[in-house]
Design an enzyme around this catalytic site. Structure first.
Site, short mmCIF file in Angstrom:
data_model
loop_
_atom_site.label_atom_id
_atom_site.label_comp_id
_atom_site.label_asym_id
_atom_site.label_seq_id
_atom_site.Cartn_x
_atom_site.Cartn_y
_atom_site.Cartn_z
N ARG A 85 0.84 -1.20 0.00
CA ARG A 85 0.00 0.00 0.00
C ARG A 85 0.87 1.24 0.00
O ARG A 85 0.51 2.26 -0.58
CB ARG A 85 -0.94 0.00 1.21
CG ARG A 85 -1.76 1.29 1.33
CD ARG A 85 -2.92 1.15 2.29
NE ARG A 85 -2.56 0.56 3.55
CZ ARG A 85 -1.93 1.22 4.56
NH1 ARG A 85 -1.60 2.49 4.41
NH2 ARG A 85 -1.66 0.61 5.69
N TYR A 134 -14.36 16.19 -18.56
CA TYR A 134 -14.88 14.83 -18.56
C TYR A 134 -16.02 14.74 -17.55
O TYR A 134 -15.94 15.26 -16.43
CB TYR A 134 -13.76 13.85 -18.22
CG TYR A 134 -14.24 12.47 -17.85
CD1 TYR A 134 -15.04 11.73 -18.73
CD2 TYR A 134 -13.92 11.90 -16.64
CE1 TYR A 134 -15.49 10.47 -18.40
CE2 TYR A 134 -14.36 10.63 -16.29
CZ TYR A 134 -15.15 9.92 -17.17
OH TYR A 134 -15.60 8.67 -16.82
N ASP A 181 -5.25 18.55 -16.73
CA ASP A 181 -5.51 17.17 -17.13
C ASP A 181 -4.95 17.00 -18.53
O ASP A 181 -5.44 17.59 -19.49
CB ASP A 181 -7.02 16.89 -17.10
CG ASP A 181 -7.35 15.43 -17.38
OD1 ASP A 181 -6.62 14.80 -18.16
OD2 ASP A 181 -8.35 14.92 -16.84
N LYS A 226 -6.05 5.49 -20.60
CA LYS A 226 -6.19 5.91 -21.98
C LYS A 226 -4.88 5.74 -22.76
O LYS A 226 -4.42 4.64 -22.97
CB LYS A 226 -6.71 7.34 -22.00
CG LYS A 226 -7.91 7.61 -21.08
CD LYS A 226 -9.09 6.68 -21.33
CE LYS A 226 -10.38 7.12 -20.66
NZ LYS A 226 -10.38 7.09 -19.20
#
Length: 392
Positions: free
Chosen positions: A62, A114, A185, A210
């Site tokens: 983690r 988005y 972004d 993406k």
């Protein structure tokens, strides 16, 4: 090796490691990971300590994992940051980033983002006491929107899906003059075509699902900065929230990035051909691609980017024709997401932007006649033939 590597080579090799090659022994025992060319998947949750008070550098996955660390170094190198954070999805990256703000803080955000980002801001961030002002960051007077509580400007450029282009450097100058952050972004362009940190942005985010991963086979998100204070805060938050990317997914994105350069170039070539062809079709009323000289952001893209990407938005003369295309395409798949090797066509009204209020959708230009095309690396002629039969 003193010369800096090209971006194409950096997709495959860490510059720091290539510089150390001059000093390495010919003995395979001295090579990291037994000389493995493909970086290993460290599929482990925890790590043994060599002795009390000593660590291998990894304690619990983690906190960090060798495969994830290698991926973070790679993305950091490509975006010219000082640290990068690999998260479980692009939305996990944005959600983690919002944790650096506190109740009462105000952000100016692009209105054409988005849909998932808008959903997060409207349903989670506002609940947590953060306020937002929406604007067309490409054209509006952002200075007039800044208040004493404003902490950041958040943009996509080009935007999703209307492909509005914001001048990153100009926006960064405004932000820093007012002692606020600029967050970009960079999903649509990837670090292959655009590096916002070089244009004085403070933070870059990606949906690594993406273009970075590039094969429609995994989910990932990234935050990259060159601000030491933000780096330290995010490193604390990622281990605290537990949203870091898993080892196997980290490896998948590492593998995808190896072909980032060739994928981006091929997809961009296809996108330009398709955009030019769409302009000749009688049922197509508008084609939005920043690589077309008539696009209002064309000159800015030429100045701040090394390419135009492979996202094309176009509008049909009727809703019925738009829906018909979605039904008829065969090679191009009617699916959400973007940036993979396969071409995908999306209906923003009911898919990516379904949770955006209708009034805002229409204001941004996302009409029921609007389609978004993520152009892949297939033969351009085959893609055009598929669109041509779907338009009949």
């Amino acid at each position: 090796m003193s010369k800096s590597l090209s971006i194409e080579t950096k997709c495959l090799h860490l510059e720091s490691e290539s510089q150390n090659q001059d000093e390495k022994s010919d003995c395979i025992e001295h090579c990291n990971h037994y000389g493995a060319i493909s970086f290993p998947i460290y599929q482990t949750a925890t790590y043994a300590h060599p002795r009390v008070g000593k660590s291998t550098g990894f304690d619990y996955s983690r906190l960090q994992n060798p495969t994830r660390e290698q991926l973070e170094k790679t993305v950091c190198q490509l975006e010219h940051g000082t640290d990068a954070f690999a998260l479980s999805t692009g939305m996990a990256a944005i959600a983690l980033l919002m944790e650096i703000f506190k109740p009462g803080d105000h952000l100016i955000v692009d209105s054409d983002l988005y849909g998932g980002t808008i959903r997060l801001f409207d349903n989670v961030s506002i609940k947590n006491g953060i306020t937002f002002t929406r604007a067309n960051c490409a054209t509006d007077d952002l200075k007039s929107l800044i208040t004493p509580q404003t902490k950041a400007i958040y943009i996509e450029t080009p935007t999703n899906p209307m492909m509005n282009v914001t001048d990153i450097k100009k926006t960064a100058e405004l932000a820093h003059k007012n002692k606020i952050l600029l967050i970009v972004d960079n999903t649509f362009m990837s670090p292959y075509f655009q590096n916002p940190l070089d244009l004085d942005a403070d933070i870059v985010v990606h949906s690594g699902t993406k273009f970075l991963a590039g094969h429609n086979d995994t989910l990932a998100g990234f935050i990259v900065t060159a601000n030491q204070q933000i780096n330290e805060e995010l490193r604390f938050l990622i281990k605290t929230t537990g949203s870091g990317l898993a080892p196997f997914d980290s490896w998948l994105v590492l593998r995808g990035i190896k072909t980032l350069a060739v994928r981006m170039e091929k997809a961009q070539q296809n996108a330009l051909k398709i955009a030019q062809w769409l302009k000749t079709q009688k049922n197509v009323t508008k084609v939005i691609y920043p690589g077309l000289p008539e696009h209002p952001g064309y000159k800015i893209m030429k100045k701040q980017s090394r390419g135009f990407g492979s996202m094309v938005t176009f509008r049909l003369d009727s809703t019925e024709k738009a829906l018909s295309i979605l039904e008829k395409v065969r090679l191009i798949k009617y699916a959400e997401s973007l940036g993979g090797v396969e071409s995908l066509i999306t209906y923003p009204t009911t898919q990516t932007h379904a949770d955006v209020p209708e009034e805002l959708r229409l204001k941004n230009g996302i009409t029921p006649e609007t389609l978004r095309l993520s152009v892949g690396i297939e033969n351009a002629g085959d893609l055009i033939a598929d669109l041509e039969q779907a338009l009949k």
